[in-house]
Design an enzyme around this catalytic site. Structure first.
Site, PDB file in Angstrom:
ATOM      1  N   ARG A 199       0.685 -11.231  14.976  1.00 12.17           N
ATOM      2  CA  ARG A 199       0.463  -9.790  14.890  1.00 12.17           C
ATOM      3  C   ARG A 199      -0.474  -9.494  13.711  1.00 12.17           C
ATOM      4  O   ARG A 199      -1.368  -8.667  13.787  1.00 12.17           O
ATOM      5  CB  ARG A 199       1.808  -9.084  14.699  1.00 12.17           C
ATOM      6  CG  ARG A 199       1.775  -7.617  15.076  1.00 12.17           C
ATOM      7  CD  ARG A 199       3.093  -6.932  14.764  1.00 12.17           C
ATOM      8  NE  ARG A 199       4.255  -7.657  15.270  1.00 12.17           N
ATOM      9  CZ  ARG A 199       5.443  -7.685  14.655  1.00 12.17           C
ATOM     10  NH1 ARG A 199       5.622  -7.051  13.520  1.00 12.17           N
ATOM     11  NH2 ARG A 199       6.445  -8.341  15.176  1.00 12.17           N
ATOM     12  N   ARG A 205      -9.146   2.836  10.277  1.00 10.95           N
ATOM     13  CA  ARG A 205      -8.561   1.569  10.706  1.00 10.95           C
ATOM     14  C   ARG A 205      -9.586   0.607  11.286  1.00 10.95           C
ATOM     15  O   ARG A 205      -9.280  -0.555  11.517  1.00 10.95           O
ATOM     16  CB  ARG A 205      -7.512   1.808  11.802  1.00 10.95           C
ATOM     17  CG  ARG A 205      -6.201   2.324  11.290  1.00 10.95           C
ATOM     18  CD  ARG A 205      -5.160   2.309  12.404  1.00 10.95           C
ATOM     19  NE  ARG A 205      -4.003   3.101  12.033  1.00 10.95           N
ATOM     20  CZ  ARG A 205      -3.046   2.695  11.206  1.00 10.95           C
ATOM     21  NH1 ARG A 205      -3.089   1.489  10.697  1.00 10.95           N
ATOM     22  NH2 ARG A 205      -2.048   3.483  10.901  1.00 10.95           N
ATOM     23  N   LYS A 223       0.824  -1.208   0.000  1.00 11.12           N
ATOM     24  CA  LYS A 223       0.000   0.000   0.000  1.00 11.12           C
ATOM     25  C   LYS A 223       0.865   1.269   0.000  1.00 11.12           C
ATOM     26  O   LYS A 223       0.575   2.230  -0.706  1.00 11.12           O
ATOM     27  CB  LYS A 223      -0.892  -0.052   1.243  1.00 11.12           C
ATOM     28  CG  LYS A 223      -1.864   1.049   1.405  1.00 11.12           C
ATOM     29  CD  LYS A 223      -2.847   0.704   2.507  1.00 11.12           C
ATOM     30  CE  LYS A 223      -2.190   0.589   3.886  1.00 11.12           C
ATOM     31  NZ  LYS A 223      -1.841   1.905   4.462  1.00 11.12           N
ATOM     32  N   ARG A 264      15.533 -12.416  14.264  1.00  3.13           N
ATOM     33  CA  ARG A 264      15.068 -11.882  15.547  1.00  3.13           C
ATOM     34  C   ARG A 264      13.675 -12.429  15.833  1.00  3.13           C
ATOM     35  O   ARG A 264      12.907 -12.711  14.910  1.00  3.13           O
ATOM     36  CB  ARG A 264      14.995 -10.359  15.489  1.00  3.13           C
ATOM     37  CG  ARG A 264      16.359  -9.700  15.433  1.00  3.13           C
ATOM     38  CD  ARG A 264      16.213  -8.176  15.404  1.00  3.13           C
ATOM     39  NE  ARG A 264      17.519  -7.551  15.417  1.00  3.13           N
ATOM     40  CZ  ARG A 264      17.860  -6.494  14.667  1.00  3.13           C
ATOM     41  NH1 ARG A 264      16.974  -5.948  13.858  1.00  3.13           N
ATOM     42  NH2 ARG A 264      19.062  -5.985  14.743  1.00  3.13           N
ATOM     43  N   ARG A 281      13.079 -11.401   7.042  1.00  8.60           N
ATOM     44  CA  ARG A 281      14.237 -10.595   7.420  1.00  8.60           C
ATOM     45  C   ARG A 281      15.196 -11.381   8.316  1.00  8.60           C
ATOM     46  O   ARG A 281      14.789 -11.989   9.308  1.00  8.60           O
ATOM     47  CB  ARG A 281      13.713  -9.359   8.167  1.00  8.60           C
ATOM     48  CG  ARG A 281      14.705  -8.276   8.416  1.00  8.60           C
ATOM     49  CD  ARG A 281      13.962  -7.134   9.110  1.00  8.60           C
ATOM     50  NE  ARG A 281      14.809  -6.472  10.070  1.00  8.60           N
ATOM     51  CZ  ARG A 281      15.544  -5.402   9.783  1.00  8.60           C
ATOM     52  NH1 ARG A 281      15.495  -4.864   8.588  1.00  8.60           N
ATOM     53  NH2 ARG A 281      16.316  -4.870  10.711  1.00  8.60           N
TER      54      ARG A 281
END
Ligand code: ZN
Length: 230
Positions: A172, A89, A14, A161, A128
């Site tokens: 999440r 949101r 986005k 991580r 990542r």
């Protein structure tokens, strides 16, 4: 006035599409984070209100957010419309925005969802890896190391991580997608939801957004000013 809402999960692209769309339509992007920062910087009464919540690490209440947004919509550069990025949101925010726009004889003309399946979002967001020696970032898909598990820059081991692990990202993401689903439902029932396939490349997604806006009758700002031209 073209009010276009851009919707998408984190990692859907986005943020890449918003400026392309702004250029295409000739209208500004309005992101609520920027509105808060500007209001705080300018020291307005609403900015001071917003700051109290931000300083306390709390979400700024919808009422303040919507008022800041309406203020922004009243500025000259927004006369032809805006692209909303990061707002609404929640379903409650979407309803509040509809009410306030209706009071100004305006409405959301299109809500564009850049749609990417959750498995792909997790893959994008969780790819990542950083190196032990200096934290140099690599990404499985977008910037893979030349040798798997080894930093390109200093040869130290790459590790993931906790925040970047797929299970963490998925948990999440589930939360964020719940709120997004409310907003999607809101615009689906008001008939302005437009879904584009977010799995195409950046250019493909931009083109699909352009096509769907044409279908919705949303034209660039220049075309609105000079309907008889060209
Ligand atoms: Zn390194």
């Amino acid at each position: 006035m073209n009010v276009v809402v851009l919707l998408g999960a984190p990692g859907a692209g986005k943020g890449t599409q918003a400026p392309l769309l702004a250029t295409r339509l000739g209208i500004p992007i309005v992101a609520t984070g920027d509105l808060f920062r500007a209001a705080v910087r300018d020291g307005t009464a609403m900015g001071q209100d917003a700051r109290r919540y931000m300083d306390a690490g709390q979400l700024v209440p919808d009422e303040i957010t919507v008022r800041l947004l309406l203020d922004r919509l009243g500025r000259p550069d927004a006369a032809a419309g805006v692209i909303l990025d990061g707002f609404p949101r929640t379903g409650v925010q979407a309803a509040a925005l509809d009410r306030e726009l209706a009071g100004r004889d305006a409405r959301v003309g299109a809500a564009i969802l850049v749609d990417v399946p959750i498995d792909e979002l997790v893959r994008r967001m969780s790819g990542r890896w950083v190196c032990r020696a200096a934290g140099h970032p690599h990404h499985e898909t977008f910037s893979p190391p030349q040798v798997v598990g080894v930093c390109d820059l200093d040869g130290s081991e790459l590790y993931q991580r906790a925040d970047d692990r797929p299970a963490t990202i998925r948990a999440r993401m589930d939360q964020q997608l719940g709120a997004l689903a409310e907003v999607i439902d809101h615009y689906r029932s008001s008939g302005v939801l437009r879904t584009v396939d977010g799995l195409q490349g950046i250019g493909g997604v931009a083109e699909a957004i352009g096509t769907t806006l044409d279908d919705a009758g949303i034209r660039p700002a220049d075309a609105l000013k000079e309907p008889s031209a060209g």
